[in-house]
Design a protein around this motif. Structure first.
Motif, mmCIF file in Angstrom:
data_model
loop_
_atom_site.group_PDB
_atom_site.id
_atom_site.type_symbol
_atom_site.label_atom_id
_atom_site.label_comp_id
_atom_site.label_asym_id
_atom_site.label_seq_id
_atom_site.Cartn_x
_atom_site.Cartn_y
_atom_site.Cartn_z
ATOM 1 N N VAL A 1 -5.511 -3.640 -1.978
ATOM 2 C CA VAL A 1 -4.243 -3.176 -1.420
ATOM 3 C C VAL A 1 -4.115 -3.782 -0.033
ATOM 4 C CG1 VAL A 1 -4.071 -1.068 -2.786
ATOM 5 C CG2 VAL A 1 -5.280 -1.010 -0.629
ATOM 6 N N VAL B 1 4.327 5.817 -8.245
ATOM 7 C CA VAL B 1 3.648 4.516 -8.262
ATOM 8 C C VAL B 1 2.172 4.701 -8.584
ATOM 9 C CG1 VAL B 1 3.033 2.495 -6.863
ATOM 10 C CG2 VAL B 1 5.320 3.498 -6.677
ATOM 11 N N ARG B 2 1.540 5.699 -7.950
ATOM 12 C CA ARG B 2 0.114 5.978 -8.216
ATOM 13 C C ARG B 2 -0.108 6.315 -9.691
ATOM 14 N NH1 ARG B 2 -3.864 7.170 -5.101
ATOM 15 N NH2 ARG B 2 -4.445 8.966 -6.328
ATOM 16 N N MET C 1 0.856 -1.156 0.000
ATOM 17 C CA MET C 1 0.000 0.000 0.000
ATOM 18 C C MET C 1 0.905 1.222 0.000
ATOM 19 S SD MET C 1 -2.887 1.119 2.850
ATOM 20 C CE MET C 1 -3.708 -0.448 2.808
ATOM 21 N N THR C 2 0.708 2.114 -0.981
ATOM 22 C CA THR C 2 1.542 3.312 -1.056
ATOM 23 C C THR C 2 0.751 4.478 -1.633
ATOM 24 O OG1 THR C 2 3.616 4.246 -1.878
ATOM 25 C CG2 THR C 2 2.468 2.733 -3.336
ATOM 26 N N THR C 3 1.180 5.660 -1.284
ATOM 27 C CA THR C 3 0.644 6.869 -1.902
ATOM 28 C C THR C 3 1.736 7.586 -2.689
ATOM 29 O OG1 THR C 3 1.065 8.126 0.114
ATOM 30 C CG2 THR C 3 -1.151 7.200 -0.146
ATOM 31 N N ASP C 4 2.843 6.886 -2.950
ATOM 32 C CA ASP C 4 3.940 7.456 -3.723
ATOM 33 C C ASP C 4 3.393 7.962 -5.065
ATOM 34 O OD1 ASP C 4 6.016 6.800 -6.057
ATOM 35 O OD2 ASP C 4 7.130 7.393 -4.268
ATOM 36 N N ALA D 1 -3.997 1.614 9.073
ATOM 37 C CA ALA D 1 -3.926 1.929 7.643
ATOM 38 C C ALA D 1 -5.283 1.692 6.975
ATOM 39 C CB ALA D 1 -2.837 1.104 6.967
ATOM 40 N N ARG E 1 0.545 -3.059 5.519
ATOM 41 C CA ARG E 1 1.800 -3.628 6.023
ATOM 42 C C ARG E 1 2.042 -3.159 7.442
ATOM 43 N NH1 ARG E 1 5.868 -4.403 1.068
ATOM 44 N NH2 ARG E 1 4.284 -4.996 -0.415
ATOM 45 N N GLN F 1 -1.470 -2.108 10.600
ATOM 46 C CA GLN F 1 -2.309 -2.521 9.479
ATOM 47 C C GLN F 1 -3.745 -2.038 9.656
ATOM 48 O OE1 GLN F 1 -2.119 -6.596 8.124
ATOM 49 N NE2 GLN F 1 -0.072 -6.829 8.988
#
Length: 106
Positions: free
Chosen positions: A39, A7-8, A1-4, A51, A42, A48
């Motif tokens: 998603v 990557v998005r 899981m990312t908000t980069d 998140a 982690r 977790q």
């Protein structure tokens, strides 16, 4: 899981490319019953769950569950889902996987 952001952007571009491809190629089959975009959170169990709770707030859907704590929002036949799997459930799953290939049929 990312908000980069990179990557998005790549993920969203891939979804759009898939949608264009399917729209332009009507003979290519799609799933009959929809699809999930999942998603996985982690960290430890508390991280977790936190998140998943943050995602729940962002998508406006409640989070719930036991071994699999999740939130989800439907977009027609497509579901966006964020999941946290507790340590016991993950350990049990990994134990089952440890037998993979150990038993074969003659």
């Amino acid at each position: 899981m990312t908000t980069d952001p990179t990557v998005r952007a790549e993920f969203i571009a891939g979804l759009r490319a898939l949608a264009r491809f399917l729209a332009d190629n009507p003979k290519v089959p799609v799933p009959s019953y929809g699809q999930d975009v999942t998603v996985n959170a982690r960290g430890n169990e508390d991280e977790q769950r936190a998140a998943v709770d943050r995602v729940a707030d962002l998508i406006g859907a409640p989070a719930s569950g036991g071994t699999h704590y999740c939130t989800a929002r439907d977009f027609g036949p497509i579901t966006y889902r964020a999941v946290a799997i507790n340590e016991q459930a993950m350990s049990e799953y990994e134990a089952v996987l440890s037998y993979h290939g150990a038993v074969t049929t003659a």
